[in-house]
Design a protein around this motif. Structure first.
Motif, mmCIF file in Angstrom:
data_model
loop_
_atom_site.group_PDB
_atom_site.id
_atom_site.type_symbol
_atom_site.label_atom_id
_atom_site.label_comp_id
_atom_site.label_asym_id
_atom_site.label_seq_id
_atom_site.Cartn_x
_atom_site.Cartn_y
_atom_site.Cartn_z
ATOM 1 N N ARG A 48 0.845 -1.208 0.000
ATOM 2 C CA ARG A 48 0.000 0.000 0.000
ATOM 3 C C ARG A 48 0.879 1.256 0.000
ATOM 4 N NH1 ARG A 48 -1.174 2.786 4.078
ATOM 5 N NH2 ARG A 48 -0.834 1.132 5.589
ATOM 6 N N LEU A 49 1.973 1.216 0.784
ATOM 7 C CA LEU A 49 2.894 2.357 0.812
ATOM 8 C C LEU A 49 3.554 2.588 -0.548
ATOM 9 C CD1 LEU A 49 4.531 1.755 4.300
ATOM 10 C CD2 LEU A 49 3.043 3.665 3.661
ATOM 11 N N LEU A 50 3.657 1.533 -1.328
ATOM 12 C CA LEU A 50 4.228 1.635 -2.673
ATOM 13 C C LEU A 50 3.160 1.950 -3.722
ATOM 14 C CD1 LEU A 50 6.581 -1.492 -2.536
ATOM 15 C CD2 LEU A 50 7.243 0.909 -2.267
ATOM 16 N N ASN A 51 1.921 2.162 -3.262
ATOM 17 C CA ASN A 51 0.771 2.413 -4.140
ATOM 18 C C ASN A 51 0.476 1.221 -5.052
ATOM 19 O OD1 ASN A 51 -0.008 4.987 -3.244
ATOM 20 N ND2 ASN A 51 1.668 5.900 -4.410
ATOM 21 N N VAL A 52 0.585 0.020 -4.485
ATOM 22 C CA VAL A 52 0.332 -1.212 -5.222
ATOM 23 C C VAL A 52 -0.700 -2.027 -4.448
ATOM 24 C CG1 VAL A 52 1.351 -3.386 -5.992
ATOM 25 C CG2 VAL A 52 2.647 -1.262 -6.226
ATOM 26 N N LYS A 53 -1.717 -2.512 -5.150
ATOM 27 C CA LYS A 53 -2.715 -3.367 -4.506
ATOM 28 C C LYS A 53 -2.221 -4.805 -4.494
ATOM 29 C CE LYS A 53 -6.530 -0.563 -6.111
ATOM 30 N NZ LYS A 53 -7.538 -0.445 -7.158
ATOM 31 N N MET A 54 -2.477 -5.502 -3.407
ATOM 32 C CA MET A 54 -2.034 -6.880 -3.266
ATOM 33 C C MET A 54 -2.621 -7.769 -4.371
ATOM 34 S SD MET A 54 -1.585 -8.742 0.285
ATOM 35 C CE MET A 54 -1.069 -10.419 0.461
ATOM 36 N N GLU A 55 -3.854 -7.510 -4.758
ATOM 37 C CA GLU A 55 -4.486 -8.340 -5.788
ATOM 38 C C GLU A 55 -3.883 -8.098 -7.180
ATOM 39 O OE1 GLU A 55 -7.259 -4.872 -4.745
ATOM 40 O OE2 GLU A 55 -6.280 -6.455 -3.625
ATOM 41 N N ASP A 56 -3.087 -7.027 -7.330
ATOM 42 C CA ASP A 56 -2.399 -6.759 -8.592
ATOM 43 C C ASP A 56 -1.019 -7.408 -8.645
ATOM 44 O OD1 ASP A 56 -4.509 -5.285 -9.545
ATOM 45 O OD2 ASP A 56 -3.651 -3.349 -8.974
ATOM 46 N N ILE B 33 12.076 -2.314 -4.122
ATOM 47 C CA ILE B 33 12.655 -2.480 -2.790
ATOM 48 C C ILE B 33 13.176 -3.904 -2.637
ATOM 49 C CG2 ILE B 33 11.289 -0.668 -1.648
ATOM 50 C CD1 ILE B 33 9.466 -2.882 -0.569
ATOM 51 N N VAL B 34 14.238 -4.036 -1.847
ATOM 52 C CA VAL B 34 14.870 -5.327 -1.603
ATOM 53 C C VAL B 34 15.015 -5.480 -0.099
ATOM 54 C CG1 VAL B 34 16.949 -6.705 -1.993
ATOM 55 C CG2 VAL B 34 16.153 -5.149 -3.773
ATOM 56 N N SER B 35 14.616 -6.631 0.418
ATOM 57 C CA SER B 35 14.718 -6.839 1.863
ATOM 58 C C SER B 35 15.103 -8.274 2.179
ATOM 59 C CB SER B 35 13.387 -6.515 2.550
ATOM 60 O OG SER B 35 12.444 -7.546 2.317
ATOM 61 N N GLN C 230 14.069 2.306 2.213
ATOM 62 C CA GLN C 230 13.823 2.110 0.780
ATOM 63 C C GLN C 230 12.409 2.541 0.394
ATOM 64 O OE1 GLN C 230 15.325 -1.633 -1.089
ATOM 65 N NE2 GLN C 230 15.876 -2.114 1.035
ATOM 66 N N ILE C 231 11.461 2.215 1.245
ATOM 67 C CA ILE C 231 10.073 2.615 0.971
ATOM 68 C C ILE C 231 9.981 4.133 0.945
ATOM 69 C CG2 ILE C 231 7.718 2.656 1.907
ATOM 70 C CD1 ILE C 231 8.298 -0.220 2.971
ATOM 71 N N SER C 232 10.605 4.787 1.898
ATOM 72 C CA SER C 232 10.599 6.247 1.968
ATOM 73 C C SER C 232 11.235 6.864 0.717
ATOM 74 C CB SER C 232 11.337 6.709 3.223
ATOM 75 O OG SER C 232 11.379 8.103 3.283
ATOM 76 N N LEU C 233 12.366 6.325 0.294
ATOM 77 C CA LEU C 233 13.026 6.819 -0.919
ATOM 78 C C LEU C 233 12.144 6.617 -2.148
ATOM 79 C CD1 LEU C 233 16.690 5.587 -0.350
ATOM 80 C CD2 LEU C 233 15.880 7.960 -0.397
#
Length: 136
Positions: A59-67, A96-98, A117-120
């Motif tokens: 969600r923080l990346l503006n991506v829906k899980m179902e996508d 992002i890489v974790s 990374q999310i913030s950047l």
């Protein structure tokens, strides 16, 4: 003896996957399954049961899980948004890489790096949006 053969076969399969990834060769996928626009990479044995955490990060990346498609190997087509595999394979194209999901709660440094990374990424999205608006 049998366990040695199984291990050798698994190691061979891992080498094949690494080779195919390095050569940028995609694996066969069924055509009747629609491709989702985003990909989250994880280890084969990953515990993805913490859907709330995954959904929050996406969600923080503006991506829906179902996508999102969740897979252990790179596939051609979708944009890789998150690579949470133990062993990272080049090319590194993820937003992002974790560390794997199971390690994040017990390793504060890994969690901190994830949030940085999310913030950047959020900052970059905002800058890109402002530049597009300024051009119009």
């Amino acid at each position: 003896m049998l366990s040695d053969e199984i291990f050798a076969n698994n190691e061979s399969l891992m080498d094949q996957s690494a080779f195919l990834d390095a050569m940028n060769i995609t694996r066969w996928r069924s055509a009747d399954k629609p491709i989702k626009p985003y990909l989250v990479l994880h280890d084969l044995d990953a515990d993805l049961s913490d859907e709330t955490f995954i959904a929050d990060v996406l969600r923080l990346l503006n991506v829906k899980m179902e996508d999102c498609e969740f897979d252990c190997e790179m596939v051609k087509g979708p944009q890789v948004v998150w690579d949470m595999r133990k062993v990272k394979v080049r090319p590194r194209v993820a937003w992002i890489v974790s560390a794997p999901l199971s390690e994040l709660p017990i390793n504060p440094q890994e969690k901190r790096q994830l949030w940085q990374q999310i913030s950047l990424h959020i900052d970059k999205q905002q800058t890109d949006k402002e530049e597009r608006n300024a051009q119009h």
